[in-house]
Design a protein around this motif. Structure first.
Motif, PDB file in Angstrom:
ATOM      1  N   ALA A   1       0.806  -1.221   0.000  1.00 46.93           N
ATOM      2  CA  ALA A   1       0.000   0.000   0.000  1.00 46.93           C
ATOM      3  C   ALA A   1       0.841   1.275   0.000  1.00 46.93           C
ATOM      4  CB  ALA A   1      -0.944   0.002   1.207  1.00 46.93           C
ATOM      5  N   TYR A   2       2.091   1.191   0.496  1.00 41.94           N
ATOM      6  CA  TYR A   2       2.978   2.362   0.439  1.00 41.94           C
ATOM      7  C   TYR A   2       3.613   2.382  -0.948  1.00 41.94           C
ATOM      8  CZ  TYR A   2       2.180   3.149   5.354  1.00 41.94           C
ATOM      9  OH  TYR A   2       1.582   3.435   6.560  1.00 41.94           O
ATOM     10  N   ALA A   3       2.833   2.874  -1.909  1.00 34.98           N
ATOM     11  CA  ALA A   3       3.148   2.678  -3.326  1.00 34.98           C
ATOM     12  C   ALA A   3       3.791   3.884  -3.993  1.00 34.98           C
ATOM     13  CB  ALA A   3       1.863   2.310  -4.082  1.00 34.98           C
TER      14      ALA A   3
ATOM     15  N   THR B   1      -2.388   2.549   8.273  1.00 32.65           N
ATOM     16  CA  THR B   1      -2.461   1.202   7.696  1.00 32.65           C
ATOM     17  C   THR B   1      -3.830   0.558   7.871  1.00 32.65           C
ATOM     18  OG1 THR B   1      -1.726   0.029   9.700  1.00 32.65           O
ATOM     19  CG2 THR B   1      -0.014   0.847   8.207  1.00 32.65           C
ATOM     20  N   GLU B   2      -4.676   1.109   8.758  1.00 29.02           N
ATOM     21  CA  GLU B   2      -5.953   0.466   9.059  1.00 29.02           C
ATOM     22  C   GLU B   2      -6.801   0.174   7.824  1.00 29.02           C
ATOM     23  OE1 GLU B   2      -7.923   2.756  12.044  1.00 29.02           O
ATOM     24  OE2 GLU B   2      -6.462   2.238  13.622  1.00 29.02           O
ATOM     25  N   PRO B   3      -6.894   1.092   6.838  1.00 23.57           N
ATOM     26  CA  PRO B   3      -7.730   0.793   5.671  1.00 23.57           C
ATOM     27  C   PRO B   3      -7.193  -0.353   4.804  1.00 23.57           C
ATOM     28  CG  PRO B   3      -7.325   3.161   5.872  1.00 23.57           C
ATOM     29  CD  PRO B   3      -6.396   2.474   6.811  1.00 23.57           C
ATOM     30  N   TYR B   4      -5.948  -0.752   5.020  1.00 22.65           N
ATOM     31  CA  TYR B   4      -5.316  -1.748   4.149  1.00 22.65           C
ATOM     32  C   TYR B   4      -5.057  -3.086   4.843  1.00 22.65           C
ATOM     33  CZ  TYR B   4      -4.494   2.603   1.680  1.00 22.65           C
ATOM     34  OH  TYR B   4      -4.667   3.814   1.066  1.00 22.65           O
ATOM     35  N   GLU B   5      -5.383  -3.172   6.110  1.00 29.66           N
ATOM     36  CA  GLU B   5      -5.018  -4.381   6.852  1.00 29.66           C
ATOM     37  C   GLU B   5      -5.826  -5.605   6.440  1.00 29.66           C
ATOM     38  OE1 GLU B   5      -4.903  -3.454  11.041  1.00 29.66           O
ATOM     39  OE2 GLU B   5      -3.532  -1.760  10.695  1.00 29.66           O
TER      40      GLU B   5
ATOM     41  N   GLN C   1      -6.910  -6.016   3.294  1.00 32.93           N
ATOM     42  CA  GLN C   1      -6.451  -6.305   1.928  1.00 32.93           C
ATOM     43  C   GLN C   1      -5.104  -5.611   1.740  1.00 32.93           C
ATOM     44  OE1 GLN C   1      -9.256  -5.459  -1.238  1.00 32.93           O
ATOM     45  NE2 GLN C   1      -7.662  -5.555  -2.799  1.00 32.93           N
ATOM     46  N   PRO C   2      -4.036  -6.228   2.238  1.00 35.27           N
ATOM     47  CA  PRO C   2      -2.735  -5.549   2.236  1.00 35.27           C
ATOM     48  C   PRO C   2      -2.067  -5.443   0.873  1.00 35.27           C
ATOM     49  CG  PRO C   2      -2.553  -7.726   3.208  1.00 35.27           C
ATOM     50  CD  PRO C   2      -4.003  -7.486   2.992  1.00 35.27           C
ATOM     51  N   PHE C   3      -2.476  -6.274  -0.086  1.00 33.68           N
ATOM     52  CA  PHE C   3      -1.808  -6.274  -1.396  1.00 33.68           C
ATOM     53  C   PHE C   3      -2.779  -5.936  -2.525  1.00 33.68           C
ATOM     54  CE2 PHE C   3       0.976  -8.792   1.275  1.00 33.68           C
ATOM     55  CZ  PHE C   3       2.207  -8.249   0.959  1.00 33.68           C
ATOM     56  N   GLY C   4      -2.196  -5.529  -3.656  1.00 31.31           N
ATOM     57  CA  GLY C   4      -2.989  -5.193  -4.830  1.00 31.31           C
ATOM     58  C   GLY C   4      -3.181  -3.704  -5.025  1.00 31.31           C
ATOM     59  N   HIS C   5      -2.310  -2.899  -4.455  1.00 32.10           N
ATOM     60  CA  HIS C   5      -2.438  -1.442  -4.524  1.00 32.10           C
ATOM     61  C   HIS C   5      -1.422  -0.873  -5.513  1.00 32.10           C
ATOM     62  CE1 HIS C   5      -5.090  -1.886  -1.119  1.00 32.10           C
ATOM     63  NE2 HIS C   5      -4.152  -2.609  -0.534  1.00 32.10           N
ATOM     64  N   HIS C   6      -1.727   0.305  -6.036  1.00 32.24           N
ATOM     65  CA  HIS C   6      -0.890   0.919  -7.071  1.00 32.24           C
ATOM     66  C   HIS C   6      -0.817   2.414  -6.816  1.00 32.24           C
ATOM     67  CE1 HIS C   6       0.651   2.079 -11.018  1.00 32.24           C
ATOM     68  NE2 HIS C   6       0.898   0.799 -11.250  1.00 32.24           N
TER      69      HIS C   6
END
Length: 348
Positions: free
Chosen positions: A233-235, A252-256, A258-263
């Motif tokens: 998520a830190y993209a 990080t709460e919004p990504y916990e 679904q931690p992967f798949g971000h751009h």
């Protein structure tokens, strides 16, 4: 204090350091004061100069040299830096006669060749066996095998316990363990797996000499081993799908779930801090530094699972001494248990 000869490995000869402990080249965090303190303590310091200007690189190299006469390295990331910027960064290092270039991420053979032709030693940090083989074939002198427990950018997907012996078996040059290593016991464990040293980031980020902001250091001290998140998520600022490990926070709460798949293209450019007039964005790979102001608690709090072992902000020399003393005590304990036949002057 035990005999330092018990920790001598061939890695120490390659890097010309007393102890087989490498400080990670943490971008922004690993500046001259930390690097010099680590090298003065007998370990191997490394400037984190990823995407810095040639002028800053030269200034930082000169500052380290004003603080120590010991060898040190400079960390660059050829595969994740604009090619022209990388060229001038490396030029600055080579003009300065840097002892060792430390690279990370995908292996770029030309980066190794240029450093070797200039007389530098080359350390390459990798996350899998294939990249280790490529680095050695291209001329690297040392491989750092990074397990998924590590903080900051993480290139591999398996644990150090699994990865390290695999790379040791595949390589004929010294291999160093990275990810989860920050104590004397872990140093001895790495040596037992065939490594010749350890590579430490998180435990040296939380030191007085580190250029990390105090808000980051305090987060490391508070964290337990299960307080980290492995995510892409830190993209912003890095190639797509580049995983990092950070200390969990409000950001990080919004990504916990679904931690992967971000751009990076999906991330709004929300400025939360600044550094010398430069905007610093939420979900960028910028971590809080002493030179920044703003909502620093929202930035990337890079940290590995070994953060659970960090209980105070100490000097770098104290951290290195603690690792060395504990390792020597463990080795001496083994020797006493084994009796006279188990005595040994060194581990190689």
């Amino acid at each position: 204090m035990g005999s330092t000869g018990s920790l001598q490995t061939p890695l120490c000869d390659v890097l010309e350091c007393r102890y087989p402990i490498l400080q990670a080249g943490m971008g922004g965090v690993a500046r001259a004061e930390l690097v010099a303190a680590v090298s003065n303590a007998g370990a191997f310091g490394c400037l984190g100069m990823v995407r810095e200007s040639p002028q800053r690189i030269t200034q930082q190299i000169n500052e380290v040299r004003s603080l120590t006469d010991k060898p040190f390295g400079v960390n660059l990331i050829p595969a994740a830096t604009d090619p022209e910027l990388f060229r001038v960064e490396l030029d600055a290092c080579l003009r300065a006669g840097v002892h060792t270039m430390v690279y990370f991420w995908d292996v770029v053979p030309d980066a190794i060749n240029r450093a070797k032709q200039a007389g530098c030693r080359v350390v390459y940090q990798v996350g899998d066996v294939d990249q280790a083989i490529k680095a050695e074939a291209a001329g690297a002198d040392v491989i750092v095998a990074q397990g998924v427990e590590a903080g900051g950018h993480v290139h591999g997907t398996v644990t150090s316990l699994v990865l390290l012996p695999q790379i040791v078996d595949a390589a004929s040059i010294p291999v160093v363990g990275s990810g989860g290593f920050g104590s004397g016991r872990s140093l001895v464990a790495a040596l037992a797996m065939g490594a010749q040293g350890i590579h430490c980031g998180t435990v040296l980020l939380a030191t007085h000499e580190s250029f990390a902001h105090d808000v980051h250091k305090r987060q490391i001290v508070r964290a337990d081993a299960d307080d980290t998140l492995h995510t892409d998520a830190y993209a912003i600022n890095w190639p797509p799908h580049s995983a990092v490990r950070v200390i969990k926070s409000q950001s990080t709460e919004p990504y916990e779930q679904q931690p992967f798949g971000h751009h990076a293209d999906e991330m709004p450019r929300e400025q939360v801090a600044e550094e010398e007039g430069r905007p610093v964005y939420l979900m960028s790979t910028d971590s809080p530094l002493k030179s920044m102001t703003g909502e620093l608690e929202k930035l990337a709090m890079f940290g590995g699972q070994v953060a659970g072992q960090v209980t105070a902000i100490d000097s770098a020399a104290t951290v290195i001494r603690r690792i060395v003393d504990e390792a020597e005590a463990v080795i001496e304990g083994f020797a006493r248990s084994a009796g006279p036949a188990g005595d040994s002057d060194s581990i190689t």
